[in-house]
Design a protein around this motif. Structure first.
Motif, PDB file in Angstrom:
ATOM      1  N   VAL A 181       0.845  -1.198   0.000  1.00 58.97           N
ATOM      2  CA  VAL A 181       0.000   0.000   0.000  1.00 58.97           C
ATOM      3  C   VAL A 181       0.877   1.243   0.000  1.00 58.97           C
ATOM      4  N   ASN A 182       0.262   2.372  -0.327  1.00 61.31           N
ATOM      5  CA  ASN A 182       0.946   3.649  -0.376  1.00 61.31           C
ATOM      6  C   ASN A 182       0.158   4.643   0.468  1.00 61.31           C
ATOM      7  N   LEU A 183       0.832   5.594   1.087  1.00 60.20           N
ATOM      8  CA  LEU A 183       0.124   6.599   1.875  1.00 60.20           C
ATOM      9  C   LEU A 183      -0.886   7.379   1.045  1.00 60.20           C
ATOM     10  N   ILE A 184      -0.650   7.490  -0.246  1.00 64.83           N
ATOM     11  CA  ILE A 184      -1.591   8.201  -1.110  1.00 64.83           C
ATOM     12  C   ILE A 184      -2.921   7.448  -1.217  1.00 64.83           C
ATOM     13  N   ASP A 185      -2.903   6.178  -0.827  1.00 61.89           N
ATOM     14  CA  ASP A 185      -4.117   5.370  -0.845  1.00 61.89           C
ATOM     15  C   ASP A 185      -5.029   5.643   0.357  1.00 61.89           C
ATOM     16  N   MET A 186      -4.525   6.366   1.344  1.00 60.08           N
ATOM     17  CA  MET A 186      -5.358   6.634   2.529  1.00 60.08           C
ATOM     18  C   MET A 186      -6.605   7.434   2.162  1.00 60.08           C
ATOM     19  N   TYR A 187      -6.462   8.396   1.275  1.00 66.91           N
ATOM     20  CA  TYR A 187      -7.568   9.276   0.892  1.00 66.91           C
ATOM     21  C   TYR A 187      -8.753   8.456   0.365  1.00 66.91           C
ATOM     22  N   LEU A 231     -14.416   3.670   3.416  1.00 67.11           N
ATOM     23  CA  LEU A 231     -14.772   3.166   4.734  1.00 67.11           C
ATOM     24  C   LEU A 231     -15.895   3.968   5.370  1.00 67.11           C
ATOM     25  N   CYS A 232     -15.952   5.255   5.051  1.00 70.28           N
ATOM     26  CA  CYS A 232     -16.971   6.131   5.651  1.00 70.28           C
ATOM     27  C   CYS A 232     -18.191   6.303   4.762  1.00 70.28           C
ATOM     28  N   GLY A 233     -18.234   5.573   3.645  1.00 71.12           N
ATOM     29  CA  GLY A 233     -19.426   5.570   2.809  1.00 71.12           C
ATOM     30  C   GLY A 233     -19.650   6.842   2.030  1.00 71.12           C
ATOM     31  N   LEU A 234     -18.594   7.600   1.749  1.00 80.20           N
ATOM     32  CA  LEU A 234     -18.723   8.819   0.967  1.00 80.20           C
ATOM     33  C   LEU A 234     -18.482   8.535  -0.511  1.00 80.20           C
ATOM     34  N   SER A 235     -18.927   9.440  -1.349  1.00 80.23           N
ATOM     35  CA  SER A 235     -18.735   9.268  -2.788  1.00 80.23           C
ATOM     36  C   SER A 235     -17.257   9.406  -3.138  1.00 80.23           C
ATOM     37  N   PRO A 236     -16.741   8.611  -4.080  1.00 76.05           N
ATOM     38  CA  PRO A 236     -15.324   8.684  -4.444  1.00 76.05           C
ATOM     39  C   PRO A 236     -14.947  10.058  -4.977  1.00 76.05           C
ATOM     40  N   ASN A 237     -13.701  10.427  -4.749  1.00 78.01           N
ATOM     41  CA  ASN A 237     -13.132  11.632  -5.342  1.00 78.01           C
ATOM     42  C   ASN A 237     -12.403  11.209  -6.605  1.00 78.01           C
ATOM     43  N   LYS A 238     -12.919  11.594  -7.752  1.00 81.54           N
ATOM     44  CA  LYS A 238     -12.369  11.146  -9.028  1.00 81.54           C
ATOM     45  C   LYS A 238     -10.961  11.673  -9.288  1.00 81.54           C
ATOM     46  N   GLU A 239     -10.534  12.670  -8.507  1.00 78.85           N
ATOM     47  CA  GLU A 239      -9.187  13.215  -8.676  1.00 78.85           C
ATOM     48  C   GLU A 239      -8.111  12.336  -8.033  1.00 78.85           C
ATOM     49  N   ASN A 240      -8.525  11.395  -7.186  1.00 78.39           N
ATOM     50  CA  ASN A 240      -7.539  10.589  -6.455  1.00 78.39           C
ATOM     51  C   ASN A 240      -6.711   9.700  -7.369  1.00 78.39           C
ATOM     52  N   ASP A 241      -5.385   9.736  -7.181  1.00 79.11           N
ATOM     53  CA  ASP A 241      -4.488   8.814  -7.900  1.00 79.11           C
ATOM     54  C   ASP A 241      -4.398   7.460  -7.206  1.00 79.11           C
ATOM     55  N   GLY A 242      -4.527   7.454  -5.891  1.00 79.49           N
ATOM     56  CA  GLY A 242      -4.385   6.203  -5.160  1.00 79.49           C
ATOM     57  C   GLY A 242      -5.601   5.308  -5.322  1.00 79.49           C
ATOM     58  N   ARG A 243      -5.493   4.100  -4.775  1.00 78.43           N
ATOM     59  CA  ARG A 243      -6.628   3.171  -4.812  1.00 78.43           C
ATOM     60  C   ARG A 243      -6.968   2.726  -3.395  1.00 78.43           C
ATOM     61  N   SER A 244      -8.236   2.580  -3.141  1.00 78.98           N
ATOM     62  CA  SER A 244      -8.687   2.160  -1.827  1.00 78.98           C
ATOM     63  C   SER A 244      -8.206   0.741  -1.514  1.00 78.98           C
ATOM     64  N   PHE A 245      -7.718   0.569  -0.286  1.00 79.14           N
ATOM     65  CA  PHE A 245      -7.349  -0.783   0.168  1.00 79.14           C
ATOM     66  C   PHE A 245      -8.318  -1.273   1.244  1.00 79.14           C
ATOM     67  N   ALA A 246      -9.565  -0.780   1.198  1.00 85.84           N
ATOM     68  CA  ALA A 246     -10.575  -1.219   2.166  1.00 85.84           C
ATOM     69  C   ALA A 246     -10.768  -2.731   2.111  1.00 85.84           C
ATOM     70  N   LYS A 247     -10.752  -3.306   0.920  1.00 90.90           N
ATOM     71  CA  LYS A 247     -10.918  -4.762   0.792  1.00 90.90           C
ATOM     72  C   LYS A 247      -9.782  -5.508   1.478  1.00 90.90           C
ATOM     73  N   LEU A 248      -8.580  -4.953   1.386  1.00 90.53           N
ATOM     74  CA  LEU A 248      -7.426  -5.578   2.023  1.00 90.53           C
ATOM     75  C   LEU A 248      -7.560  -5.543   3.545  1.00 90.53           C
ATOM     76  N   LEU A 249      -8.115  -4.466   4.069  1.00 90.82           N
ATOM     77  CA  LEU A 249      -8.312  -4.376   5.512  1.00 90.82           C
ATOM     78  C   LEU A 249      -9.283  -5.451   5.998  1.00 90.82           C
ATOM     79  N   ALA A 250     -10.278  -5.760   5.183  1.00 96.34           N
ATOM     80  CA  ALA A 250     -11.249  -6.788   5.544  1.00 96.34           C
ATOM     81  C   ALA A 250     -10.678  -8.191   5.382  1.00 96.34           C
ATOM     82  N   ASN A 251      -9.692  -8.329   4.488  1.00 97.05           N
ATOM     83  CA  ASN A 251      -9.115  -9.639   4.200  1.00 97.05           C
ATOM     84  C   ASN A 251      -7.606  -9.484   4.018  1.00 97.05           C
ATOM     85  N   PRO A 252      -6.847  -9.331   5.113  1.00101.61           N
ATOM     86  CA  PRO A 252      -5.426  -8.980   5.030  1.00101.61           C
ATOM     87  C   PRO A 252      -4.525 -10.026   4.385  1.00101.61           C
ATOM     88  N   SER A 253      -5.022 -11.222   4.182  1.00 99.89           N
ATOM     89  CA  SER A 253      -4.195 -12.256   3.559  1.00 99.89           C
ATOM     90  C   SER A 253      -4.367 -12.325   2.046  1.00 99.89           C
TER      91      SER A 253
END
Length: 501
Positions: A362-368, A374-396
């Motif tokens: 993961v990258n810190l830019i992925d935090m955004y 995680l908070c159920g807000l609409s995505p920000n289309k400007e973000n370069d990073g990618r959400s790792f929410a799925k990884l948090l639910a399934n770390p393996s």
């Protein structure tokens, strides 16, 4: 059914439903903790077995998940914080150095920063300490206070210096922040980072008018100079320090096309080497790490006792790595693992397992984007990073797409968790480095010229940026380190306002 079981059931039974929809009703708050210049010398990260960090270790053991392969978007304070807070890499904003303020960068100034994104969508946002990089400004010191509903100078002072060391050799300059350390009078409870963490702890007793909160806390140590109370030096007797092993020829195989070397030992390294102070410097860094850990313990304890303990997402992160003699270097910058890898601990109540070390990249830019999902807000289309929410639910799960770190214009490094590939398009006309961490975790042997690794390089090169935004203008008021001089009346009014807050 308890909260953890409920969410776990949802994860496995609703594969077709977005994770954001599953979590939207939880009303999460966010505690966003930045630690300046902290590398992996933390007990739960294992970067140095001598590190004494009981509070971070306890938090990871009881609550958080350690992201063991987390990386920064840039290896300097300003650019990495600008990237993770805007969600855009330097290659798109032109913010490559500390002298560039994102508010004056044409491609960054209109972006909605992470705290603004939440503040504009119903969250109460507040901060103290270093979150954005600081810049002088004609209207006063710009610390990113404009991005929060509340920004507080919590205060604190180290007091008188009791003793200090500063390696000096004629003709050798350290460069950057003073390469110096020592013990201060304290007491610890009145020092800057402790007061900041205590202020943040006190905020957890508030109601915020029923709104969820985004609380950002910046801890300044272990940033140079390394001055902390004596009690933290006492944790590390000098004669017990195990010095980082030195490899004097470690830079020899990093060369340009003509075979000439790209790097040479840094000024701080030469000062420590010629004065015999490697152990002294490394002891001072460890003391500052333990000091930062001690301060954070106040905040962790307050969160555990608060009504927000079970619905607050916690992200604890260092803004970039730091060398302590590796590659003949003391400091950040450059693009080796010691500069790029960062400490990162995440807790999403009811979702992340405690006492787990996740190997996903993961990258810190992925935090955004992750916090948004995680908070159920609409995505920000400007973000370069990618959400790792799925990884948090399934770390393996498999999560090793190469991630990017940049240092200055056209110099980039990529890692997929096993290999690190670095390309110097700006510094050395296309020179390359490649390391295999499965056999060479300290990156001693550059494999870039080995034909056996041609396919690995070609695979990773596909992830290099295709756009390189030119350097944005330097901040016009960087010489105003503290902003315009204020009258006693103005200072008194500011203190009164802070106390009222």
């Amino acid at each position: 059914m308890n909260r953890r079981s409920f969410l776990s059931t949802m994860m496995v039974s609703s594969a077709g439903v977005a994770l954001a929809q599953q979590l939207k009703s939880k009303g999460y708050n966010i505690l966003f903790i930045a630690i300046d210049d902290l590398n992996d010398w933390v007990g739960c990260l294992g970067g140095n077995p001598q590190a004494i960090t009981p509070n971070l270790d306890r938090y990871a053991r009881e609550h958080g998940m350690v992201m063991n392969k987390a990386y920064c978007p840039a290896t300097v304070c300003g650019p990495t914080r600008s990237a993770l807070l805007t969600g855009k890499h330097a290659t798109h904003t032109g913010v490559y150095g500390n002298g560039q303020n994102l508010r004056h960068a044409p491609k960054a100034k209109d972006l909605e920063t992470l705290p603004e994104y939440f503040g504009n969508r119903g969250y109460h946002t507040l901060s103290s300490g270093k979150i954005f990089h600081k810049h002088g400004d004609k209207d006063g010191l710009d610390e990113g206070q404009w991005a929060f509903h509340e920004h507080i100078h919590a205060g604190g002072s180290n007091g008188k210096t009791l003793w200090e060391e500063k390696p000096e050799v004629e003709g050798i300059k350290a460069g950057g922040s003073p390469f110096a350390w020592g013990a201060v009078e304290g007491p610890t409870e009145k020092t800057k980072d402790y007061v900041t963490c205590k202020w943040a702890a006190d905020q957890l007793e508030r109601d915020f008018d029923g709104k969820p909160f985004f609380l950002a806390v910046g801890v300044s140590k272990p940033h140079l100079a390394w001055y902390v109370p004596q009690e933290f030096f006492d944790l590390y007797p000098l004669d017990k320090i195990e010095q980082v092993p030195l490899k004097y020829d470690d830079l020899d195989d990093i060369v340009r096309a003509d075979g000439s070397p790209i790097f040479k030992p840094g000024g701080r390294f030469l000062l420590a080497e010629k004065t015999g102070m490697h152990k002294n410097a490394q002891r001072a860094y460890l003391a500052c790490v333990s000091y930062a850990d001690h301060c954070l313990g106040v905040l962790f304890d307050a969160l555990a006792k608060s009504k927000y303990a079970d619905n607050t997402i916690v992200m604890i992160w260092g803004d970039h790595g730091w060398h302590l003699s590796e590659k003949s270097h003391y400091g950040k910058t450059e693009l080796w693992e010691e500069s790029c890898r960062v400490p990162f601990i995440v807790n999403v109540p009811g979702l992340t397992p405690a006492n787990v070390k996740c190997e996903g990249v993961v990258n810190l830019i992925d935090m955004y984007p992750t916090l948004i999902e995680l908070c159920g807000l609409s995505p920000n289309k400007e973000n370069d990073g990618r959400s790792f929410a799925k990884l948090l639910a399934n770390p393996s799960m498999g999560w090793n797409e190469p991630t990017l770190t940049t240092y200055q214009y056209k110099n980039h490094s990529l890692t997929d968790g096993r290999y690190r590939y670095t390309w110097y398009g700006g510094k050395a006309d296309g020179a390359e480095e490649l390391y295999d961490h499965s056999t060479d975790p300290m990156e001693h042997t550059n494999l870039a010229s080995n034909p056996e690794y041609k396919e690995v390089i070609e695979r990773l090169k596909k992830y290099l940026p295709t756009h390189h935004e030119p350097d944005s203008p330097k901040n016009p008021d960087n010489d105003l380190k503290k902003g315009p001089k204020k009258s006693k009346e103005e200072k008194r009014a500011e203190r009164k306002k802070q106390k009222a807050s």
